[in-house]
Design a protein around this motif. Sequence first.
Motif, mmCIF file in Angstrom:
data_model
loop_
_atom_site.group_PDB
_atom_site.id
_atom_site.type_symbol
_atom_site.label_atom_id
_atom_site.label_comp_id
_atom_site.label_asym_id
_atom_site.label_seq_id
_atom_site.Cartn_x
_atom_site.Cartn_y
_atom_site.Cartn_z
ATOM 1 N N GLN A 26 0.825 -1.205 0.000
ATOM 2 C CA GLN A 26 0.000 0.000 0.000
ATOM 3 C C GLN A 26 0.863 1.261 0.000
ATOM 4 O O GLN A 26 0.652 2.174 -0.798
ATOM 5 C CB GLN A 26 -0.923 0.025 1.224
ATOM 6 C CG GLN A 26 -2.038 -0.977 1.173
ATOM 7 C CD GLN A 26 -2.792 -1.059 2.495
ATOM 8 O OE1 GLN A 26 -2.187 -1.055 3.569
ATOM 9 N NE2 GLN A 26 -4.111 -1.130 2.402
ATOM 10 N N VAL A 27 1.847 1.314 0.900
ATOM 11 C CA VAL A 27 2.696 2.502 0.999
ATOM 12 C C VAL A 27 3.530 2.668 -0.263
ATOM 13 O O VAL A 27 3.658 3.774 -0.793
ATOM 14 C CB VAL A 27 3.591 2.453 2.264
ATOM 15 C CG1 VAL A 27 4.597 3.583 2.263
ATOM 16 C CG2 VAL A 27 2.725 2.488 3.520
ATOM 17 N N ALA A 28 4.077 1.566 -0.761
ATOM 18 C CA ALA A 28 4.885 1.637 -1.986
ATOM 19 C C ALA A 28 4.053 2.185 -3.146
ATOM 20 O O ALA A 28 4.517 3.071 -3.876
ATOM 21 C CB ALA A 28 5.449 0.264 -2.328
ATOM 22 N N ALA A 29 2.841 1.692 -3.302
ATOM 23 C CA ALA A 29 1.983 2.158 -4.402
ATOM 24 C C ALA A 29 1.670 3.645 -4.249
ATOM 25 O O ALA A 29 1.730 4.401 -5.222
ATOM 26 C CB ALA A 29 0.688 1.349 -4.442
ATOM 27 N N PHE B 208 11.687 -2.252 -2.978
ATOM 28 C CA PHE B 208 12.561 -1.145 -2.568
ATOM 29 C C PHE B 208 12.227 -0.686 -1.160
ATOM 30 O O PHE B 208 13.115 -0.489 -0.329
ATOM 31 C CB PHE B 208 12.436 0.027 -3.545
ATOM 32 C CG PHE B 208 13.222 1.236 -3.097
ATOM 33 C CD1 PHE B 208 14.591 1.304 -3.303
ATOM 34 C CD2 PHE B 208 12.598 2.287 -2.445
ATOM 35 C CE1 PHE B 208 15.325 2.397 -2.867
ATOM 36 C CE2 PHE B 208 13.322 3.385 -2.002
ATOM 37 C CZ PHE B 208 14.683 3.437 -2.224
ATOM 38 N N LEU B 209 10.940 -0.528 -0.851
ATOM 39 C CA LEU B 209 10.530 -0.073 0.474
ATOM 40 C C LEU B 209 10.955 -1.078 1.545
ATOM 41 O O LEU B 209 11.436 -0.698 2.614
ATOM 42 C CB LEU B 209 9.019 0.159 0.518
ATOM 43 C CG LEU B 209 8.458 0.719 1.814
ATOM 44 C CD1 LEU B 209 9.136 2.038 2.210
ATOM 45 C CD2 LEU B 209 6.947 0.920 1.694
ATOM 46 N N SER B 210 10.814 -2.354 1.256
ATOM 47 C CA SER B 210 11.252 -3.395 2.191
ATOM 48 C C SER B 210 12.754 -3.297 2.454
ATOM 49 O O SER B 210 13.204 -3.386 3.594
ATOM 50 C CB SER B 210 10.904 -4.784 1.638
ATOM 51 O OG SER B 210 11.445 -5.797 2.455
ATOM 52 N N GLN B 211 13.525 -3.090 1.391
ATOM 53 C CA GLN B 211 14.974 -2.942 1.553
ATOM 54 C C GLN B 211 15.305 -1.702 2.379
ATOM 55 O O GLN B 211 16.204 -1.739 3.224
ATOM 56 C CB GLN B 211 15.653 -2.862 0.193
ATOM 57 C CG GLN B 211 15.654 -4.164 -0.566
ATOM 58 C CD GLN B 211 16.291 -4.017 -1.939
ATOM 59 O OE1 GLN B 211 16.959 -3.035 -2.239
ATOM 60 N NE2 GLN B 211 16.070 -4.999 -2.786
ATOM 61 N N ARG C 164 4.247 11.261 3.066
ATOM 62 C CA ARG C 164 2.889 11.617 2.647
ATOM 63 C C ARG C 164 1.983 10.391 2.686
ATOM 64 O O ARG C 164 0.842 10.454 3.140
ATOM 65 C CB ARG C 164 2.908 12.247 1.259
ATOM 66 C CG ARG C 164 1.551 12.836 0.857
ATOM 67 C CD ARG C 164 1.541 13.464 -0.527
ATOM 68 N NE ARG C 164 1.691 12.414 -1.532
ATOM 69 C CZ ARG C 164 2.656 12.364 -2.437
ATOM 70 N NH1 ARG C 164 3.550 13.312 -2.519
ATOM 71 N NH2 ARG C 164 2.732 11.380 -3.304
ATOM 72 N N ALA C 165 2.483 9.238 2.228
ATOM 73 C CA ALA C 165 1.674 8.010 2.183
ATOM 74 C C ALA C 165 1.299 7.514 3.581
ATOM 75 O O ALA C 165 0.212 6.971 3.775
ATOM 76 C CB ALA C 165 2.414 6.915 1.417
#
Length: 187
Positions: free
Chosen positions: A23-26, A34-37, A55-56
Amino acid sequence: MTVEQIGERLRRYRRAAGKTLNQVAAEAGLTASFLSQAERNLCGVSISSLANIARAIQVPLNALLEQPEQQKPDSHTGERVRYTVGSQPLVYERLSSSFPGNPLNAVKMNIPVGYQSELITHDGVELAYVLSGHVTYIIEGRAYPLGAGDSVHFDASKPHRLGNSGTDMAEMINITTMPLFEDKREY
């Protein structure tokens, strides 16, 4: 702030918002991988990506990243605070100040040889002016090689990334309408 603190903060605030990595990545225009890394401190995160993530997950950017304030409308070489974002190899100097109605945010960037940013999209427009070295912007898959004195100006909602394509440190000024600084004081 160390890279561990940034990753831990990203995860903590994302979980507090009740959102998944996907959700946050989208919402931030990034990949979940990338967000997990980034949350595991396996990669650096640019200021633009952090602003999109903030912002997310509906937190102010300064909750994720401590940046220097610009106390007055003028700034001078040798007096600006240089800073980095965790393990990110870029070195930033804040150029812009804050005042009511100001839509511009500017930083001077030192970009090491071989650096390549993540692919990002964000609101607003972006203008980059190369002071020294060689930088290549990739915008919607098209390469824009730039040397000292060259610039690029584009709609930042288009997927883009930048990299140092030369053999020496590159230095550039980046100006964007994306909010990068959240000073409490207005000048």
